[in-house]
Write a protein that holds these residues in place. Structure first.
Motif, PDB file in Angstrom:
ATOM      1  N   VAL A 148     -26.324  29.910   0.547  1.00 38.80           N
ATOM      2  CA  VAL A 148     -26.690  28.529   0.887  1.00 38.80           C
ATOM      3  C   VAL A 148     -25.922  28.087   2.129  1.00 38.80           C
ATOM      4  CG1 VAL A 148     -26.693  26.132   0.053  1.00 38.80           C
ATOM      5  CG2 VAL A 148     -26.997  27.989  -1.572  1.00 38.80           C
ATOM      6  N   ALA A 149     -26.608  27.353   3.021  1.00 40.41           N
ATOM      7  CA  ALA A 149     -25.901  26.671   4.112  1.00 40.41           C
ATOM      8  C   ALA A 149     -25.896  25.192   3.771  1.00 40.41           C
ATOM      9  CB  ALA A 149     -26.606  26.902   5.441  1.00 40.41           C
ATOM     10  N   PHE A 150     -24.806  24.537   4.094  1.00 40.89           N
ATOM     11  CA  PHE A 150     -24.657  23.140   3.720  1.00 40.89           C
ATOM     12  C   PHE A 150     -24.403  22.347   5.000  1.00 40.89           C
ATOM     13  CE2 PHE A 150     -22.740  19.583   1.441  1.00 40.89           C
ATOM     14  CZ  PHE A 150     -23.624  19.499   0.378  1.00 40.89           C
ATOM     15  N   LEU A 151     -25.399  21.565   5.431  1.00 40.74           N
ATOM     16  CA  LEU A 151     -25.315  20.936   6.752  1.00 40.74           C
ATOM     17  C   LEU A 151     -25.550  19.439   6.695  1.00 40.74           C
ATOM     18  CD1 LEU A 151     -27.494  23.434   8.827  1.00 40.74           C
ATOM     19  CD2 LEU A 151     -25.030  23.431   8.564  1.00 40.74           C
ATOM     20  N   PRO A 152     -24.859  18.669   7.532  1.00 46.87           N
ATOM     21  CA  PRO A 152     -25.140  17.233   7.589  1.00 46.87           C
ATOM     22  C   PRO A 152     -26.478  17.005   8.282  1.00 46.87           C
ATOM     23  CG  PRO A 152     -23.585  17.836   9.292  1.00 46.87           C
ATOM     24  CD  PRO A 152     -23.827  19.078   8.489  1.00 46.87           C
ATOM     25  N   ILE A 153     -27.241  16.044   7.806  1.00 43.16           N
ATOM     26  CA  ILE A 153     -28.556  15.810   8.411  1.00 43.16           C
ATOM     27  C   ILE A 153     -28.703  14.380   8.903  1.00 43.16           C
ATOM     28  CG2 ILE A 153     -29.813  15.382   6.236  1.00 43.16           C
ATOM     29  CD1 ILE A 153     -32.002  17.304   7.584  1.00 43.16           C
ATOM     30  N   GLU A 154     -27.989  13.428   8.291  1.00 43.13           N
ATOM     31  CA  GLU A 154     -28.014  12.068   8.831  1.00 43.13           C
ATOM     32  C   GLU A 154     -26.792  11.291   8.380  1.00 43.13           C
ATOM     33  OE1 GLU A 154     -31.039   9.347   7.291  1.00 43.13           O
ATOM     34  OE2 GLU A 154     -31.567  10.851   5.807  1.00 43.13           O
ATOM     35  N   ASN A 155     -26.468  10.289   9.168  1.00 41.23           N
ATOM     36  CA  ASN A 155     -25.326   9.435   8.853  1.00 41.23           C
ATOM     37  C   ASN A 155     -25.813   7.987   8.826  1.00 41.23           C
ATOM     38  OD1 ASN A 155     -23.023   7.604  10.223  1.00 41.23           O
ATOM     39  ND2 ASN A 155     -22.128   9.123   8.854  1.00 41.23           N
ATOM     40  N   SER A 156     -25.256   7.217   7.893  1.00 39.29           N
ATOM     41  CA  SER A 156     -25.761   5.853   7.733  1.00 39.29           C
ATOM     42  C   SER A 156     -25.428   4.973   8.938  1.00 39.29           C
ATOM     43  CB  SER A 156     -25.205   5.238   6.446  1.00 39.29           C
ATOM     44  OG  SER A 156     -23.796   5.234   6.495  1.00 39.29           O
ATOM     45  N   LEU A 157     -24.453   5.331   9.748  1.00 37.49           N
ATOM     46  CA  LEU A 157     -24.131   4.518  10.919  1.00 37.49           C
ATOM     47  C   LEU A 157     -24.732   5.086  12.200  1.00 37.49           C
ATOM     48  CD1 LEU A 157     -20.330   3.782  10.355  1.00 37.49           C
ATOM     49  CD2 LEU A 157     -22.295   2.392   9.720  1.00 37.49           C
ATOM     50  N   THR A 158     -24.672   6.408  12.342  1.00 36.97           N
ATOM     51  CA  THR A 158     -25.078   6.980  13.630  1.00 36.97           C
ATOM     52  C   THR A 158     -26.469   7.610  13.618  1.00 36.97           C
ATOM     53  OG1 THR A 158     -23.801   8.901  13.012  1.00 36.97           O
ATOM     54  CG2 THR A 158     -22.761   7.388  14.520  1.00 36.97           C
ATOM     55  N   GLY A 159     -27.113   7.658  12.454  1.00 39.22           N
ATOM     56  CA  GLY A 159     -28.500   8.133  12.388  1.00 39.22           C
ATOM     57  C   GLY A 159     -28.615   9.640  12.243  1.00 39.22           C
ATOM     58  N   SER A 160     -29.768  10.156  12.673  1.00 37.65           N
ATOM     59  CA  SER A 160     -30.095  11.566  12.429  1.00 37.65           C
ATOM     60  C   SER A 160     -29.191  12.518  13.195  1.00 37.65           C
ATOM     61  CB  SER A 160     -31.524  11.841  12.869  1.00 37.65           C
ATOM     62  OG  SER A 160     -32.391  11.202  12.009  1.00 37.65           O
ATOM     63  N   ILE A 161     -28.916  13.652  12.570  1.00 38.97           N
ATOM     64  CA  ILE A 161     -28.187  14.711  13.257  1.00 38.97           C
ATOM     65  C   ILE A 161     -29.261  15.676  13.738  1.00 38.97           C
ATOM     66  CG2 ILE A 161     -26.449  16.530  12.936  1.00 38.97           C
ATOM     67  CD1 ILE A 161     -25.348  14.287  10.798  1.00 38.97           C
ATOM     68  N   THR A 162     -29.684  15.440  14.974  1.00 35.95           N
ATOM     69  CA  THR A 162     -30.902  16.085  15.460  1.00 35.95           C
ATOM     70  C   THR A 162     -30.768  17.597  15.546  1.00 35.95           C
ATOM     71  OG1 THR A 162     -30.138  15.593  17.668  1.00 35.95           O
ATOM     72  CG2 THR A 162     -31.731  14.092  16.734  1.00 35.95           C
ATOM     73  N   GLU A 163     -29.565  18.083  15.769  1.00 38.98           N
ATOM     74  CA  GLU A 163     -29.388  19.534  15.861  1.00 38.98           C
ATOM     75  C   GLU A 163     -29.832  20.199  14.556  1.00 38.98           C
ATOM     76  OE1 GLU A 163     -25.387  20.800  16.707  1.00 38.98           O
ATOM     77  OE2 GLU A 163     -25.974  22.917  16.621  1.00 38.98           O
ATOM     78  N   THR A 164     -29.497  19.578  13.441  1.00 38.38           N
ATOM     79  CA  THR A 164     -29.888  20.164  12.152  1.00 38.38           C
ATOM     80  C   THR A 164     -31.412  20.192  12.024  1.00 38.38           C
ATOM     81  OG1 THR A 164     -27.856  19.330  11.193  1.00 38.38           O
ATOM     82  CG2 THR A 164     -29.577  19.966   9.657  1.00 38.38           C
ATOM     83  N   TYR A 165     -32.058  19.091  12.421  1.00 39.80           N
ATOM     84  CA  TYR A 165     -33.527  19.061  12.345  1.00 39.80           C
ATOM     85  C   TYR A 165     -34.131  20.170  13.206  1.00 39.80           C
ATOM     86  CZ  TYR A 165     -33.770  14.709   9.737  1.00 39.80           C
ATOM     87  OH  TYR A 165     -33.688  13.769   8.759  1.00 39.80           O
ATOM     88  N   ASP A 166     -33.637  20.292  14.431  1.00 40.98           N
ATOM     89  CA  ASP A 166     -34.214  21.292  15.332  1.00 40.98           C
ATOM     90  C   ASP A 166     -34.004  22.704  14.784  1.00 40.98           C
ATOM     91  OD1 ASP A 166     -35.016  19.261  16.920  1.00 40.98           O
ATOM     92  OD2 ASP A 166     -33.440  19.482  18.413  1.00 40.98           O
ATOM     93  N   LEU A 168     -33.658  23.556  11.639  1.00 37.96           N
ATOM     94  CA  LEU A 168     -34.505  23.773  10.455  1.00 37.96           C
ATOM     95  C   LEU A 168     -35.927  24.129  10.860  1.00 37.96           C
ATOM     96  CD1 LEU A 168     -33.391  20.965   7.986  1.00 37.96           C
ATOM     97  CD2 LEU A 168     -33.053  23.429   7.745  1.00 37.96           C
ATOM     98  N   SER A 169     -36.395  23.519  11.959  1.00 38.27           N
ATOM     99  CA  SER A 169     -37.777  23.794  12.363  1.00 38.27           C
ATOM    100  C   SER A 169     -37.920  25.228  12.851  1.00 38.27           C
ATOM    101  CB  SER A 169     -38.213  22.814  13.442  1.00 38.27           C
ATOM    102  OG  SER A 169     -37.660  23.190  14.689  1.00 38.27           O
ATOM    103  N   GLN A 170     -36.804  25.832  13.255  1.00 39.52           N
ATOM    104  CA  GLN A 170     -36.899  27.188  13.807  1.00 39.52           C
ATOM    105  C   GLN A 170     -36.667  28.290  12.780  1.00 39.52           C
ATOM    106  OE1 GLN A 170     -34.179  27.219  17.227  1.00 39.52           O
ATOM    107  NE2 GLN A 170     -34.782  25.118  17.463  1.00 39.52           N
ATOM    108  N   PHE A 275     -26.039  15.289   3.365  1.00 39.40           N
ATOM    109  CA  PHE A 275     -26.026  16.721   3.644  1.00 39.40           C
ATOM    110  C   PHE A 275     -27.209  17.381   2.946  1.00 39.40           C
ATOM    111  CE2 PHE A 275     -21.726  15.354   4.234  1.00 39.40           C
ATOM    112  CZ  PHE A 275     -21.188  16.174   5.219  1.00 39.40           C
ATOM    113  N   VAL A 276     -27.665  18.509   3.486  1.00 36.76           N
ATOM    114  CA  VAL A 276     -28.701  19.267   2.780  1.00 36.76           C
ATOM    115  C   VAL A 276     -28.213  20.688   2.507  1.00 36.76           C
ATOM    116  CG1 VAL A 276     -30.775  17.999   3.478  1.00 36.76           C
ATOM    117  CG2 VAL A 276     -29.854  19.751   4.995  1.00 36.76           C
ATOM    118  N   ALA A 277     -28.647  21.211   1.358  1.00 34.86           N
ATOM    119  CA  ALA A 277     -28.355  22.602   1.005  1.00 34.86           C
ATOM    120  C   ALA A 277     -29.600  23.413   1.351  1.00 34.86           C
ATOM    121  CB  ALA A 277     -28.046  22.710  -0.482  1.00 34.86           C
ATOM    122  N   VAL A 278     -29.397  24.495   2.102  1.00 39.12           N
ATOM    123  CA  VAL A 278     -30.521  25.259   2.647  1.00 39.12           C
ATOM    124  C   VAL A 278     -30.416  26.708   2.169  1.00 39.12           C
ATOM    125  CG1 VAL A 278     -31.721  25.828   4.791  1.00 39.12           C
ATOM    126  CG2 VAL A 278     -30.268  23.819   4.716  1.00 39.12           C
TER     127      VAL A 278
END
Ligand code: PEP
Ligand code: MN
Length: 678
Positions: A148-166, A168-170, A275-278
């Protein structure tokens, strides 16, 4: 006489022992309850009971002079752990060996703490391995180093962690869990010195930004950027310098022998990171827990396409919790949409909503369906859900949800059928568009096999000079005889890539093995599935998980419906960008290498919205017949042709007799460009 401080400390130790004993006792009772909850549809989380319990303990706390908010949040953690503990008992039944969890950073970082919290209930040994970057943590899962990889995906103050989204899409990984973690920034140093003595403060840029008000009020103090909060803490510990401090968690302070000088120094007190578990495989849904689902969506370049997708969710009462758009890495000015919604794939209203949504989307990939993080909120209404299946549901094998069969749909190809999508699918490969009625006729050309740098470079030059944009070339060759040239493999792919780059072309190349898909996809622009592999279902599923368009050749003995059913395997994994390629079929006729079934073209144009191209080279087997068949292909409505060419056809390592020389190719391209070459 004993020291009064000593005796008070002893009393505290005794109270802590009793608290731990009480927690252990509570866990044993939870286990007994779990034993009674073997009925797979009885929810593990009883929202009504949780609400009662939380209000009861907060009233009790108030009566005892304790802060009720503090006690309530403590109990939320206890309840959350208890639900996870019960679910993990089920989960771990089949699991023997330990679990390796990859995260970004070092021990004591927020990722590490959140991961430990997430897996606290897991049975058996759990190891946490820190990696340099998010990409490295995901790669560890892809290559099997971690489960499992455990990665931050968004923060309630600073918003999305776009690197994680990008990232995941790959990948073809699946989300199997989430954790909402409270972030509490502390100022930590070697000793509890007065704030005025601190001269240097280090931390991660995000943490520094979140504590900007606190930092702005300090005098004579330098702020330093470090790679993560825990590394900043580690540096303070190593320096031995009393004037240095870090912004990090209390956990990091404990881990590196540091002291908290000031707690909760962020601008906003409520600060959460999700965070998301992948993992490599999707996890079967435990119907007893409330779920969430994450989707990756691409919509057609049409007015209102996204609105129709969202409306499908609303119509079925599915609550959207997040919508994020990211630019497509392949198609400029096009977007990928990430959606999170409440409910799991095992619930009927979700299933219906996604079937409807799939009708309006170009492609939908289910990133995962997983138990929602956290306990119920006191205000939250419990939604009654109708499970499709009960208990531990099957892991979703398909990544896309096919629409319900309509009256005239073919059951083996719902997504590929015209009934599913009225407008033609147009596939964009760089500047080239394949499909529809208005795009220019596409000409793909190149050698049967990549043989050498000189050969593929000459072909690329010829394709570019003829105005073409797509270079073909086989690197992994599916040869009937094992003694024939099998291709140059990845070395060939490198040569093909270099040649295509040099002439500004996009690459079409065949992939033979599911294990090679990711590596080939890194160099290619279109993945070809050869005729001999049209029903290699493992391969079809593997390219279905890729984000590249797939050129699916017709099998030597496949009917049109079998061919479309094969395309469905690709589409059902979430990749809707399939180009069908007619290349001739086996008949009693032996004069040609295969019989080019041109009638398949209008039949397909009626039955499917997918683009259709024709490969006259493999059908004819003789170069003299390639041009007339190419003309015919265009006349019957094909969107393009794929032609084999070679600088010296008679010396080709494969398929020389059917390959055009450059002069012949130029003439054909000129003729075809009456309607433009793709
Ligand atoms: C090819 O295009 O090189 C090829 C092997 O074709 P097919 O799979 O149609 O035989
Ligand atoms: Mn060939």
């Amino acid at each position: 006489m004993s020291d009064p401080l000593e005796s008070l400390r002893n009393r505290i130790d005794e109270l802590d022992r009793r608290l731990i004993e009480a927690l252990a006792e509570r866990q044993r009772v939870v286990t007994e309850i779990a034993g009674l909850k073997t009925d797979p549809v009885l929810p593990l989380q009883d929202a009504e009971r949780e609400r009662d319990l939380l209000s009861r303990v907060s009233a009790l706390a108030g009566a005892q002079g304790l802060d009720s908010y503090f006690v309530e949040s403590l109990y939320r953690r206890i309840l959350e752990h208890s639900v996870r503990f019960q679910a993990a008992r089920q989960d771990n039944k089949g699991r023997g060996a330990g679990l390796v969890v990859a995260y970004q950073g070092v021990e004591g970082s927020y990722s590490h703490t959140a991961a430990r919290s997430h897996f606290a209930a897991a049975q058996g040994e759990v190891q946490f391995h820190g990696y340099r970057s998010f990409a490295a943590a995901l790669e560890a899962v892809v290559c099997g180093e971690a489960e499992v990889a455990f990665l931050p995906i968004e923060n309630s103050l600073t918003g999305s962690i776009t690197e994680t989204y990008d990232l995941l899409s790959q990948t073809n990984l699946h989300l199997i869990g989430e954790e909402v973690h409270r972030v509490e920034h502390c100022l930590i140093a070697l000793k509890p010195v007065p704030l005025g003595l601190i001269r240097r403060i280090g931390s991660h840029p995000q943490a520094l930004a979140q504590c900007s008000n606190f930092l702005a009020a300090l005098r004579d103090c330098r702020v330093e950027i470090e790679s993560d909060t825990a590394s900043a803490a580690m540096l303070v510990a190593e320096s031995g310098d009393l004037s240095r401090a870090a912004i990090a968690s209390e956990e990091a302070a404990t881990r590196y022998g540091l002291q908290v000088i000031k707690r909760n120094i962020a601008n906003q007190k409520e600060n959460y990171t999700r965070f998301v578990a992948v993992a490599r495989e999707a996890k079967p849904a435990d119907c007893r827990l409330p779920h969430k689902t994450s989707l990756l969506l691409t919509t057609a370049h049409e007015k209102g396409a996204l609105a129709r997708c969202l409306d499908a969710l609303a119509q079925h009462g599915v609550n959207l919790t997040k919508l994020e758009s990211r630019p497509s890495l392949e198609r400029p000015w096009q977007y990928l949409f990430y959606l999170d919604h409440e409910g799991g794939l095992h619930e009927q209203h979700v299933d219906l909503a996604l079937r409807e949504l799939a009708k309006h989307a170009e492609a939908v990939r289910i990133l995962g369906t997983y138990p929602r993080s956290g306990t119920v909120s006191l205000a939250q209404k419990q939604q009654t859900t109708v499970p499709i299946s009960q208990g531990i549901a099957e892991a979703p094998t398909a990544n896309i949800v096919a629409p319900l069969p309509a009256a005239k749909e073919h059951s083996a190809y719902r997504l590929a059928s015209r009934a599913h999508r009225g407008t033609d699918t147009i596939i964009e490969i760089g500047q080239i568009r394949v499909g529809g009625d208005d795009a220019p006729f596409v000409m793909i050309a190149g050698p049967c096999s990549v043989e050498s740098r000189e050969q593929i470079t000459a072909c690329a030059c010829a394709v570019r000079d003829a105005g073409g944009g797509l270079l073909r070339g086989g690197c992994f060759k599916p040869r009937t005889s094992r003694y024939d040239f099998q291709g140059l493999g990845f070395d060939g792919l490198t040569l093909l890539h270099e040649a295509a780059q040099a002439y500004g072309l996009r690459i079409v190349t065949e992939v033979l093995h599911p294990a090679d898909v990711d590596a080939v996809a890194r160099e290619a622009d279109v993945l070809q599935i050869g005729a001999r592999n049209m029903q290699n279902f493992a391969l079809l599923k593997a390219v279905g998980k890729s984000r590249l368009p797939v050129l699916l050749k017709r099998g030597l003995m496949a009917s049109i419906d079998e061919w479309l059913a094969a395309a469905e395997y690709v589409m059902a994994e979430g990749n809707g960008r399939v180009i069908l390629c007619e290349r001739g079929i086996r008949t009693f006729e032996t004069a040609t290498r295969n019989t080019l079934d041109l009638s398949a073209v209008p039949v397909l144009r009626e039955r499917t919205h997918l683009p259709v191209i024709v490969d006259p080279s493999h059908a004819a087997g003789r170069r003299e017949w390639v041009a007339p068949l190419a003309r015919a292909a265009r006349a019957v409505g094909a969107h393009g042709v794929m032609i084999e060419i070679h600088p010296e056809p008679d010396r080709a390592m494969s398929d020389g007799p059917q390959s055009l020389d450059f002069e012949q190719f130029r003439a054909l391209a000129r003729e075809m460009s009456g309607k433009q070459v793709g």
